[in-house]
Design an enzyme around this catalytic site. Structure first.
Site, PDB file in Angstrom:
ATOM      1  N   SER A 147       0.833  -1.205   0.000  1.00  0.00           N
ATOM      2  CA  SER A 147       0.000   0.000   0.000  1.00  0.00           C
ATOM      3  C   SER A 147       0.868   1.255   0.000  1.00  0.00           C
ATOM      4  O   SER A 147       0.505   2.259  -0.614  1.00  0.00           O
ATOM      5  CB  SER A 147      -0.966  -0.004   1.182  1.00  0.00           C
ATOM      6  OG  SER A 147      -0.258  -0.194   2.385  1.00  0.00           O
ATOM      7  N   ASP A 192       8.798  -3.521  -4.895  1.00  0.00           N
ATOM      8  CA  ASP A 192       7.423  -3.040  -4.750  1.00  0.00           C
ATOM      9  C   ASP A 192       7.149  -1.858  -5.674  1.00  0.00           C
ATOM     10  O   ASP A 192       6.136  -1.818  -6.386  1.00  0.00           O
ATOM     11  CB  ASP A 192       7.143  -2.628  -3.307  1.00  0.00           C
ATOM     12  CG  ASP A 192       7.374  -3.770  -2.339  1.00  0.00           C
ATOM     13  OD1 ASP A 192       7.520  -4.913  -2.804  1.00  0.00           O
ATOM     14  OD2 ASP A 192       7.395  -3.526  -1.127  1.00  0.00           O
ATOM     15  N   TYR A 242      13.509  -6.535   9.264  1.00  0.00           N
ATOM     16  CA  TYR A 242      13.808  -6.439   7.828  1.00  0.00           C
ATOM     17  C   TYR A 242      15.218  -5.874   7.641  1.00  0.00           C
ATOM     18  O   TYR A 242      16.044  -6.437   6.910  1.00  0.00           O
ATOM     19  CB  TYR A 242      12.766  -5.524   7.162  1.00  0.00           C
ATOM     20  CG  TYR A 242      12.926  -5.384   5.659  1.00  0.00           C
ATOM     21  CD1 TYR A 242      12.240  -6.225   4.792  1.00  0.00           C
ATOM     22  CD2 TYR A 242      13.791  -4.438   5.113  1.00  0.00           C
ATOM     23  CE1 TYR A 242      12.383  -6.111   3.422  1.00  0.00           C
ATOM     24  CE2 TYR A 242      13.947  -4.317   3.747  1.00  0.00           C
ATOM     25  CZ  TYR A 242      13.237  -5.146   2.901  1.00  0.00           C
ATOM     26  OH  TYR A 242      13.397  -5.034   1.546  1.00  0.00           O
TER      27      TYR A 242
HETATM   28  C1  GLA Z   1       9.196  -5.719   1.196  1.00  0.00           C
HETATM   29  C2  GLA Z   1      10.177  -4.757   0.519  1.00  0.00           C
HETATM   30  C3  GLA Z   1      10.651  -5.308  -0.816  1.00  0.00           C
HETATM   31  C4  GLA Z   1      11.144  -6.744  -0.699  1.00  0.00           C
HETATM   32  C5  GLA Z   1      10.132  -7.590   0.062  1.00  0.00           C
HETATM   33  C6  GLA Z   1      10.655  -8.981   0.331  1.00  0.00           C
HETATM   34  O1  GLA Z   1       8.020  -5.793   0.467  1.00  0.00           O
HETATM   35  O2  GLA Z   1       9.580  -3.502   0.333  1.00  0.00           O
HETATM   36  O3  GLA Z   1      11.653  -4.478  -1.355  1.00  0.00           O
HETATM   37  O4  GLA Z   1      12.405  -6.783  -0.106  1.00  0.00           O
HETATM   38  O5  GLA Z   1       9.775  -7.011   1.304  1.00  0.00           O
HETATM   39  O6  GLA Z   1      10.870  -9.655  -0.867  1.00  0.00           O
END
Ligand code: GLA
Length: 404
Positions: A147, A192, A242
Site C-alpha cells: 500500500s 514493490d 527487515y
Molecule cells: C518488502 C520490501 C521489498 C522486498 C520484500 C521482500 O516488500 O519492500 O523491497 O524486499 O519485502 O521480498
C-alpha cells in the site's frame, strides 16, 4: 506429470484498465466535499503480490511480482499557492504542509510518503505546484501488498502530471524507493515500487534487480488463479527485523568477497557455507537467497511451459525457506500456507512480501478457488478464532493517470 496447458503463449490483448467505479466515486465525493471543486486528475496505483523471489531484491536477485486489482486512487487539483493539503475518503482530517518544506523527519503520518516523493521530484527538476489531494484505497494496509508503494507511485505520477514533466517508469520507481528509505525509514529493495509502476495487465514482471531490467512474462490462464489470503497480522512493526536481514546478507556477501549474494550460484553454495567467519544467521540468509534465486529461475521456466504444478512446488519450497532459513514467517502465515498446500486444487502457496504477517499467495485452480478460500478460512478460524480475508486477483495493470 500432469500438465495444465493454459494459453500462456498466446499474448492476451490487454484491456484498458479503468478505475473501480465505487472507489472513484468515493474519492471524488470526499474531494468535492472538502475542497469545494472537482479533482483535475486521478492517479491510480495498484498493490502488488510477489509470486516468487522473496527477500532477494536487495541482494541483486530476481523477483516475479504482479500488480493486483486492489488499488489506491489519488485525486488531485493544483493550487495557486504553495500549500499541499492531503485527505482520505475514509477518515476525517486534513494534513497540510508547504511544498517547499520537504526535509525528511518532519512528519510521522502518511504525508511523509508524499513529501518524500515530492522531494525526489524537486531534486530531479520537476516543480510540483501546491495542490489539494484526497485518497481512497482498497489495498489492505499492513497486508504485505505494498500500500505504501502504491501511495508513492500515485504521488509520483500525479506530481509529474501537475509539473508537466515526464520520467522513465523505472527511474520513478527508484525515486519512490528512495522516499521510502529516507522518509519512512524502511531500507526496502526495488521490487514493490517497480511492480506498482512497471507491471502490465495479464503479465508477471520478471525483474532483475541488479541489472535493473525486466521482462513482461505472460500469465493468462483460464484454469489457474492467483489467490491472496491476508493473515490480518499487520507486518509494519517488524521493519527492524527487515533491516537486520538485509544487513546480515550484506555482511555475508562482504565476507564471501562478493559484490552481492546474487553472484553466488547454487553450485557454489556448500563451499560458501563452509567459509569461516560467517555467523549462523549469515549462513541461513545465504542459503535462502541463493536457493530462492534458483527457484525463481526454475519457476519462470515452469510457468513458460504451462506447468503450474511444477511452479507450485517451487512456491512451496520458497515458503519453507522463508520460514526455516530466513525466519520471516509467523504462525498465522504458516497455518495458511499449510492449509492451502494440503488442498488438491492448490499448486503451491507461500507467504508473500516482507513477512512477519501480511499475506500468502496461492496458485489455485480457478474453479475451486471459492472452496479453497472457505476451507483455508475454516482451518485458520479453528486455530486463531477469526477468519482471514481472501480474494482472487488477475495480474492487473500498473499505475496510471486517469482524467475524470
Ligand atoms: C518488502 C520490501 C521489498 C522486498 C520484500 C521482500 O516488500 O519492500 O523491497 O524486499 O519485502 O521480498
Amino acid at each position: 506429470m500432469r500438465r495444465d496447458r493454459p494459453a500462456l503463449h498466446a499474448r492476451p490483448v490487454p484491456t484498458e484498465p479503468s478505475v473501480p467505479a465505487e472507489t472513484q466515486e468515493r474519492v471524488t465525493r470526499q474531494f468535492e466535499r472538502l475542497y469545494r471543486r472537482p479533482p483535475a486528475l486521478l492517479a491510480v496505483a495498484p498493490g502488488r503480490v510477489n509470486v516468487i523471489g522473496e527477500h532477494v531484491d536487495y541482494n541483486g536477485g530476481w523477483v516475479l511480482p504482479a500488480a493486483i486489482d486492489r488499488c489506491l486512487v489519488l485525486a488531485v487539483a493544483p493550487r495557486p499557492d504553495d500549500r499541499v493539503r492531503l485527505a482520505t475518503a475514509d477518515f476525517e482530517g486534513v494534513l497540510e504542509f508547504d511544498r517547499t518544506d520537504l526535509a525528511p523527519g518532519r512528519a510521522r503520518d502518511w504525508s511523509r510518503y508524499v513529501r518524500g516523493v515530492m522531494a525526489g521530484l524537486a531534486a530531479a527538476g520537476h516543480v510540483v505546484p501546491g495542490f489539494d489531494a484526497c485518497i481512497a484505497s482498497t489495498i489492505p494496509v499492513g497486508g504485505g501488498l505494498s500500500s505504501s508503494a502504491a501511495l508513492e507511485a500515485a504521488t509520483g505520477l500525479a506530481g509529474l502530471a501537475l509539473a508537466g514533466g515526464e520520467m522513465d517508469r523505472f527511474a520513478l520507481a527508484k525515486l519512490c524507493q528512495r522516499a521510502e528509505h529516507d522518509y519512512a525509514g524502511v531500507p526496502c529493495g526495488i521490487m514493490d515500487q517497480a511492480a506498482v509502476l512497471c507491471c502490465e495487465a495479464a503479465h508477471l514482471l520478471l525483474l532483475d534487480c541488479e541489472a535493473e531490467t525486466f521482462v513482461q512474462t505472460p500469465l493468462a490462464s483460464a484454469a489457474w488463479s492467483l489467490l491472496i489470503i491476508n493473515s490480518g497480522v499487520a507486518h509494519e512493526l517488524a521493519s527492524g527485523e527487515y533491516a537486520r536481514r538485509r544487513a546480515a546478507c550484506e555482511q555475508a556477501a562482504q565476507r564471501l568477497r562478493l559484490p552481492s549474494l546474487r553472484h553466488l550460484p547454487e553450485s557454489g553454495l556448500d563451499a560458501a557455507l563452509a567459509v569461516p567467519g560467517l555467523t549462523e544467521e549469515m549462513r541461513r540468509c545465504v542459503r535462502h537467497v541463493v536457493t530462492e534465486n534458483a527457484r525463481t529461475q526454475r519457476c519462470v521456466a515452469a510457468l513458460a511451459a504451462g506447468d503450474f504444478r511444477a511452479a507450485g512446488a517451487l512456491v512451496n519450497a520458497s515458503h519453507a525457506s522463508l520460514r526455516d532459513d530466513y525466519r520471516v514467517s509467523c504462525d498465522e502465515l504458516d497455518a495458511i500456507a499449510a492449509a492451502a498446500q494440503a488442498e488438491p486444487a492448490v499448486a503451491g502457496c507461500r507467504m508473500t512480501g516482507g513477512g512477519f504477517g501480511g499475506s500468502c499467495i496461492a496458485l489455485v485452480q480457478a474453479e475451486h478457488a471459492a472452496d479453497v478460500m472457505r476451507r483455508v478460512g475454516d482451518a485458520f478460524a479453528a486455530r486463531f478464532g477469526r477468519r482471514p480475508t481472501a480474494f482472487v486477483t488477475p495480474a492487473a495493470a500498473g499505475a496510471r493517470i486517469v482524467r475524470p
